[in-house]
Design a protein around this motif. Structure first.
Motif, PDB file in Angstrom:
ATOM      1  N   ASP A 199      -2.224   5.140   9.562  1.00  0.00           N
ATOM      2  CA  ASP A 199      -3.373   6.028   9.440  1.00  0.00           C
ATOM      3  C   ASP A 199      -4.178   5.584   8.229  1.00  0.00           C
ATOM      4  O   ASP A 199      -4.061   6.142   7.144  1.00  0.00           O
ATOM      5  CB  ASP A 199      -2.864   7.471   9.292  1.00  0.00           C
ATOM      6  CG  ASP A 199      -4.011   8.458   9.206  1.00  0.00           C
ATOM      7  OD1 ASP A 199      -5.173   8.043   9.371  1.00  0.00           O
ATOM      8  OD2 ASP A 199      -3.725   9.635   8.957  1.00  0.00           O
ATOM      9  N   MET A 200      -4.964   4.545   8.410  1.00  0.00           N
ATOM     10  CA  MET A 200      -5.739   3.990   7.300  1.00  0.00           C
ATOM     11  C   MET A 200      -6.941   3.264   7.871  1.00  0.00           C
ATOM     12  O   MET A 200      -7.070   3.128   9.085  1.00  0.00           O
ATOM     13  CB  MET A 200      -4.882   3.038   6.480  1.00  0.00           C
ATOM     14  CG  MET A 200      -4.410   1.803   7.238  1.00  0.00           C
ATOM     15  SD  MET A 200      -3.243   0.777   6.287  1.00  0.00           S
ATOM     16  CE  MET A 200      -4.294   0.261   4.949  1.00  0.00           C
ATOM     17  N   ASN A 201      -7.812   2.749   6.993  1.00  0.00           N
ATOM     18  CA  ASN A 201      -9.004   2.135   7.543  1.00  0.00           C
ATOM     19  C   ASN A 201      -8.663   0.842   8.278  1.00  0.00           C
ATOM     20  O   ASN A 201      -7.746   0.108   7.923  1.00  0.00           O
ATOM     21  CB  ASN A 201     -10.093   1.975   6.466  1.00  0.00           C
ATOM     22  CG  ASN A 201      -9.989   0.699   5.685  1.00  0.00           C
ATOM     23  OD1 ASN A 201     -10.158  -0.387   6.232  1.00  0.00           O
ATOM     24  ND2 ASN A 201      -9.696   0.830   4.402  1.00  0.00           N
ATOM     25  N   HIS A 208      -3.807  -7.102   6.788  1.00  0.00           N
ATOM     26  CA  HIS A 208      -2.527  -7.272   6.095  1.00  0.00           C
ATOM     27  C   HIS A 208      -1.294  -6.993   6.960  1.00  0.00           C
ATOM     28  O   HIS A 208      -0.200  -7.391   6.609  1.00  0.00           O
ATOM     29  CB  HIS A 208      -2.475  -6.358   4.862  1.00  0.00           C
ATOM     30  CG  HIS A 208      -3.525  -6.681   3.841  1.00  0.00           C
ATOM     31  ND1 HIS A 208      -3.401  -7.726   2.955  1.00  0.00           N
ATOM     32  CD2 HIS A 208      -4.737  -6.128   3.598  1.00  0.00           C
ATOM     33  CE1 HIS A 208      -4.487  -7.786   2.182  1.00  0.00           C
ATOM     34  NE2 HIS A 208      -5.308  -6.831   2.560  1.00  0.00           N
ATOM     35  N   ASP A 241       0.698 -10.364   5.330  1.00  0.00           N
ATOM     36  CA  ASP A 241       1.023 -10.857   3.992  1.00  0.00           C
ATOM     37  C   ASP A 241       2.370 -11.576   3.961  1.00  0.00           C
ATOM     38  O   ASP A 241       2.540 -12.552   3.235  1.00  0.00           O
ATOM     39  CB  ASP A 241       1.047  -9.693   2.990  1.00  0.00           C
ATOM     40  CG  ASP A 241      -0.344  -9.096   2.783  1.00  0.00           C
ATOM     41  OD1 ASP A 241      -1.316  -9.641   3.344  1.00  0.00           O
ATOM     42  OD2 ASP A 241      -0.455  -8.083   2.061  1.00  0.00           O
ATOM     43  N   ARG A 244       2.424 -15.155   5.470  1.00  0.00           N
ATOM     44  CA  ARG A 244       1.858 -16.165   4.576  1.00  0.00           C
ATOM     45  C   ARG A 244       2.913 -16.740   3.639  1.00  0.00           C
ATOM     46  O   ARG A 244       2.751 -17.823   3.096  1.00  0.00           O
ATOM     47  CB  ARG A 244       0.737 -15.551   3.719  1.00  0.00           C
ATOM     48  CG  ARG A 244      -0.501 -15.157   4.493  1.00  0.00           C
ATOM     49  CD  ARG A 244      -1.493 -14.478   3.547  1.00  0.00           C
ATOM     50  NE  ARG A 244      -2.678 -13.964   4.227  1.00  0.00           N
ATOM     51  CZ  ARG A 244      -3.762 -14.686   4.504  1.00  0.00           C
ATOM     52  NH1 ARG A 244      -3.791 -15.960   4.163  1.00  0.00           N
ATOM     53  NH2 ARG A 244      -4.799 -14.149   5.113  1.00  0.00           N
ATOM     54  N   HIS A 422      11.314  -9.807   4.736  1.00  0.00           N
ATOM     55  CA  HIS A 422      10.317 -10.439   5.618  1.00  0.00           C
ATOM     56  C   HIS A 422      10.733 -10.449   7.072  1.00  0.00           C
ATOM     57  O   HIS A 422       9.909 -10.772   7.925  1.00  0.00           O
ATOM     58  CB  HIS A 422      10.073 -11.930   5.304  1.00  0.00           C
ATOM     59  CG  HIS A 422       9.313 -12.225   4.076  1.00  0.00           C
ATOM     60  ND1 HIS A 422       8.313 -11.430   3.626  1.00  0.00           N
ATOM     61  CD2 HIS A 422       9.403 -13.258   3.205  1.00  0.00           C
ATOM     62  CE1 HIS A 422       7.830 -11.959   2.520  1.00  0.00           C
ATOM     63  NE2 HIS A 422       8.464 -13.056   2.243  1.00  0.00           N
ATOM     64  N   GLN A 444      13.038   5.046   5.710  1.00  0.00           N
ATOM     65  CA  GLN A 444      13.177   4.493   4.364  1.00  0.00           C
ATOM     66  C   GLN A 444      14.087   5.378   3.540  1.00  0.00           C
ATOM     67  O   GLN A 444      13.902   6.591   3.478  1.00  0.00           O
ATOM     68  CB  GLN A 444      11.821   4.349   3.704  1.00  0.00           C
ATOM     69  CG  GLN A 444      11.057   3.153   4.278  1.00  0.00           C
ATOM     70  CD  GLN A 444       9.913   2.740   3.399  1.00  0.00           C
ATOM     71  OE1 GLN A 444       9.075   3.569   3.066  1.00  0.00           O
ATOM     72  NE2 GLN A 444       9.864   1.482   3.014  1.00  0.00           N
TER      73      GLN A 444
END
Lengths: 600, 600
Positions: A199-201, A208, A241, A244, A422, A444
């Protein structure tokens, strides 16, 4: 099905990225412009390299902020585009990705935009190029695939089509069903990306957190199912991220697997069936301290069943229907490690066929004549997964020592594997694609040294995957003491704990405060609480039933394995995660006590 | 001013958390319930421990989902609350945090809620407890401090007041000015947390990304300035994934510093003034390969200025106004390292006073008679910061070898310090609070091994802080080759590069593709581009001016320092970050060539 991957998905130099894509079995790549800009190799050298590796350069990307602008800027943009066409000629690439304008568009008029795309088409014609127009989910005026398609149809130039990107469509909750209604010849390119729901832009989410199909929460199989008439490559474009930072070949193999899985799920091609009727057949440990492991297994109620006739360093221990294989590494003191899972399946041969198609590495084994063939593969964390389709026939290879007896332990409830940083997404897709397990939402758990991420998966067998924070400044705890574990079922946890204690088992000590809190949280009779407190039993409850469980201490001073005994009552479905923080804090203290003396 | 910290901010066991809070100079703590639940110490033992450490247990938290519920549930909730009051009696804590109901509220009626709080107040009276009611930003019916205050006034019980949390107020962009209008006696508790601005849901933002005051983008000084009549403690409540992994004492010291800084900024108390008129006075390297460092300094146009009379392992090198101190570690081959920054200030004594008040560790130095006193402190990454208030008088301690000559180099533009993972926020606050530097928005730069985070800070001097990804699977590059660097200014980068090249300097090689892209991006005359290409110069532009710069290769095969020469034209304000990805890819290749042969 042609598969492709964008170079931005992979770490390393452009040359290293190409090599990894080829080694993982991709036929094509998208060249991310920045990767070329920072490369010491000329476009011609990259073209040659790709040819040598059997890779087609399917797409050059991204070209931004082109359309919906005033005339003067448009002329400049056309010159920019022409420079890229010249570069693409050197590179041997025929298609460019044109993202809908985010920054510079001032004209919100489809006629004007279509007219400008038409002019781009004419330029493309002169250079024998193709333009795939993509609606970014955050495009200023154009941000849906419908809208980009309408403009492409208005542009009415054979060199102009759309690029469909699953993230840009599914992240906005647009219905992908409309894709099936598009003229498939106008779908020039398809990019696939999954993502966990956030829930973010949209921009930050996209830049990411994308993951490979099947590793997130978007419905990629459904999306791909609408592409049956599309004939171009399915191409992965993942901004992530962690990718990468990760080993490029490993990432590429994971990506190739995701495409094969999603194409099968969508009905575009067909993998061998996933194995059915899964059940744990055995688990295998290896240890350089077989005395200690034997002691704990005995305390848990196991009996030594026998030794392997040929490989005499392998023992088998049994409790009722539970089979544990122990490999004795000799007296080097190495702590016990969980090395293999045996899984009963309907067809081990089918499972191996599927694994091969998914690019899973097989374990090389050599059976002697008369021995049962147990084919096996490596999970991403190195755990060996054996497929058993003839029950416990393989036990006949062991010299019997003691007979299996009825036991208060009734089976293997779940196995928890620690995953490298990762690599949770990769592991999840591995078990989903190979075994058909389904993942629950990630949990978590706070520990004294950071948050641990836990992922459960189910489908005949239960499995949990845990990831400890890599960069903790209290890493000794998380490395040494965030161990893998085995959970055995019982129908009577209280009696089982009593028996184990009477046999001298070190049950992990649970603090009094936990029981005080339990009293405040639940209407449990005081005598129950007192029994739990006495036996170090933990308690959880869900809307179905209850969970009563206890833990051994870690095997050895800084062992990386421990055992849980659990009683599921009335169809409790969880894993006792409400109690994980209590366990982890207790394990932390045990380790600190061993290594630093009792903390102040 | 009383300072307090919530145990959830710190890693370790509850006992370890208390110790760290005390060692860092806090007077109080909030006990986060979960920390107590997993602790082996009884509430009485924790109480005793806190007393021994001189800590008051200011608050017990959180108590959730209490009010706005039907009668039956309310009775249960009162019983839950009573159990906690009993626990708090054992703990010696008098105040509980009551969060506005998120999950179970069904009655959206202030009269009912106030009535239920009043009943809670009566219960509190019986136990001699106090209740601080806090509006969570995502509370179901109550989510603004105004609303929580109105309800508290309606509840009209002396045991009921509000808790104000800066995050819950500022994250919603509520105007904190209204705080000044509240009855200060009804503000029972204040929690402070800052955060980077994020466009995402409030709960996830709050749970993972809070930071100490001054480390984020919320206006904490302004918030605190409205608390002049509040007499309770200022308490830090930070939920942050990294804090959970970090060394607890270090985190606590950072937190204590943030409170002293914010209280000073808000006018609640007064620190010694920040130093003024900052300028770089010198930089200091140490090296076990002084031959190589000397060679590079010479190639850059520096001349050996002299040796320290007493500490003969210290040399000084000069180019015009730039002074570089080099410590010769002897022939052990250790690569060059940046160890100290000398900063000219108006008052070194004042700077040290301020540092002391901010809990900054001082460097222990012993000057002999007649030597200049240069007081110094340690930055969080271990770099020594010297304060110089008498120009370069300290140079008189050096035997002169060669005189400073006019140079094409005109000064130190900026210094870039590599920061450990987790520690960027701490470093930023350090330089803000001690030197008054202002931080620009953070940049992220893609490298072949992961994203590097870059933070620039300015205020008389320019400073950049870089953080490499800790967990990269290509860590050898990031550890060895993501180095610190010095940037020197010149008024003529082209001539400077030519001179350096003629003296044999290894300038970092920039790929041709970069210059092709530059041509496409900017209307630069071809002859300029050709000159840049010839000299490996990079080019950037902002709305003010231009930046022309080049880099040396890293000192040594896997050196962790390099030099940049930069020309700022017409007031360019940036750091050439558009080119950082090009530099990092080039450095990556150099390292790979050295360690693995040329990549395929």
């Amino acid at each position: 099905m042609r598969t492709s991957i964008a170079t931005v998905c992979l770490s390393g130099t452009l040359a290293e990225k190409l090599r990894s894509a080829s080694d993982a079995g991709f036929q094509g790549v998208e060249i991310f412009e920045q990767d070329l800009t920072v490369s010491p190799h000329s476009p011609e050298q990259i073209r040659e390299r790709a040819e040598q590796l059997g890779l087609t350069i399917e797409l050059f990307q991204p070209f931004r902020d082109f359309e919906g602008v005033e005339q003067e800027l448009f002329r400049k943009n056309l010159r920019r585009l022409e420079a890229k066409f010249q570069l693409m000629q050197r590179l041997g690439c025929k298609m460019i990705l044109l993202c809908s304008n985010v920054a510079t568009a001032t004209i919100n008029d489809d006629e004007v935009v279509a007219q400008q795309l038409n002019e781009a088409g004419k330029l493309a014609e002169r250079y024998d190029m193709w333009i795939a127009y993509e609606a970014l989910a955050w495009g200023k005026f154009v941000n849906t695939f419908r809208h980009s398609y309408d403009i492409v149809m208005k542009a009415a130039h054979r060199r102009i089509g759309v690029c469909l990107d699953s993230f840009h469509i599914l992240s906005r909750n647009d219905d992908p069903a409309g894709i099936a209604e598009l003229d498939a010849d106008k779908i020039f390119f398809v990019q696939l990306a999954d993502a966990p729901r956030k829930d973010m832009n949209l921009l930050d989410w996209s830049r990411h957190s994308r993951v490979f199909p099947g590793e997130g929460e978007l419905n990629l199989p459904k999306f791909v199912s609408y592409l049956k008439k599309y004939s171009g490559p399915l191409s992965l474009e993942i901004f992530n991220d962690s990718f990468r930072e990760a080993d490029a070949l490993r990432t590429a193999i994971d990506g190739q697997r995701s495409l094969r899985w999603v194409a099968d799920q969508a009905g575009l091609c067909r993998l061998p069936d996933a194995p059915q009727s899964l059940a744990y057949n055995f688990v295998e440990l290896k240890t350089g301290n077989v005395g200690e492991v034997s002691k704990i297994l005995h305390q848990l109620g196991f009996r030594l069943g026998g030794y392997h006739r040929r490989k005499t360093d392998f023992q088998v221990w049994r409790a009722g229907e539970i089979t544990v294989v122990v490999q004795d590494l000799g007296p080097n003191g190495a702590p016990a490690e969980l090395t293999a899972l045996g899984i009963s399946v309907n067809s081990s041969e089918g499972a191996i066929q599927r694994a091969r198609q998914l690019g899973v590495r097989q374990v090389e084994r050599s059976e002697e004549e008369g021995e049962i063939r147990l084919p096996a593969v490596y999970a991403p964390d190195g755990t060996e997964i054996y497929f058993c389709d003839s029950g416990h026939k393989w036990l006949s290879e062991f010299h019997a020592v003691q007979k299996a007896e009825p036991s208060i332990l009734t089976g293997i409830d779940h196995v928890t594997l620690a995953q490298p940083w990762h690599r949770l997404d990769e592991a999840r897709l591995f078990f989903t694609s190979l075994l058909g397990l389904e993942a629950s939402p990630v949990e978590q758990v706070p520990t004294p040294a950071g948050l641990v991420t836990s992922q459960s998966m189910e489908g005949g067998i239960r499995l949990a995957l845990n990831v400890a924070p890599e960069a903790s400044e209290q890493g000794d705890f998380l490395v040494a003491s965030y161990p893998e574990h085995l959970t055995f079922n019982t129908d009577n946890a209280i009696e089982c704990a009593r028996q184990c204690r009477s046999r001298g088992l070190n049950i992990l000590e649970i603090p009094d405060n936990y029981y005080d809190d339990l009293t405040a949280r639940y209407d449990l009779p005081e005598k129950f609480i007192n029994t739990y407190r006495d036996l170090n039993l933990l308690y959880d409850r869900d809307d179905q039933g209850e969970y009563l469980h206890f833990y051994t201490e870690n095997f050895g001073d800084s062992g990386n394995i421990y055992v849980e005994i659990a009683q599921r009552i009335n169809g409790y479905r969880g894993y006792g995660w409400a109690n994980s923080a209590v366990r982890l804090a207790a394990q932390y203290r045990v380790l600190r006590d061993h290594t630093r003396g009792i903390p102040t």
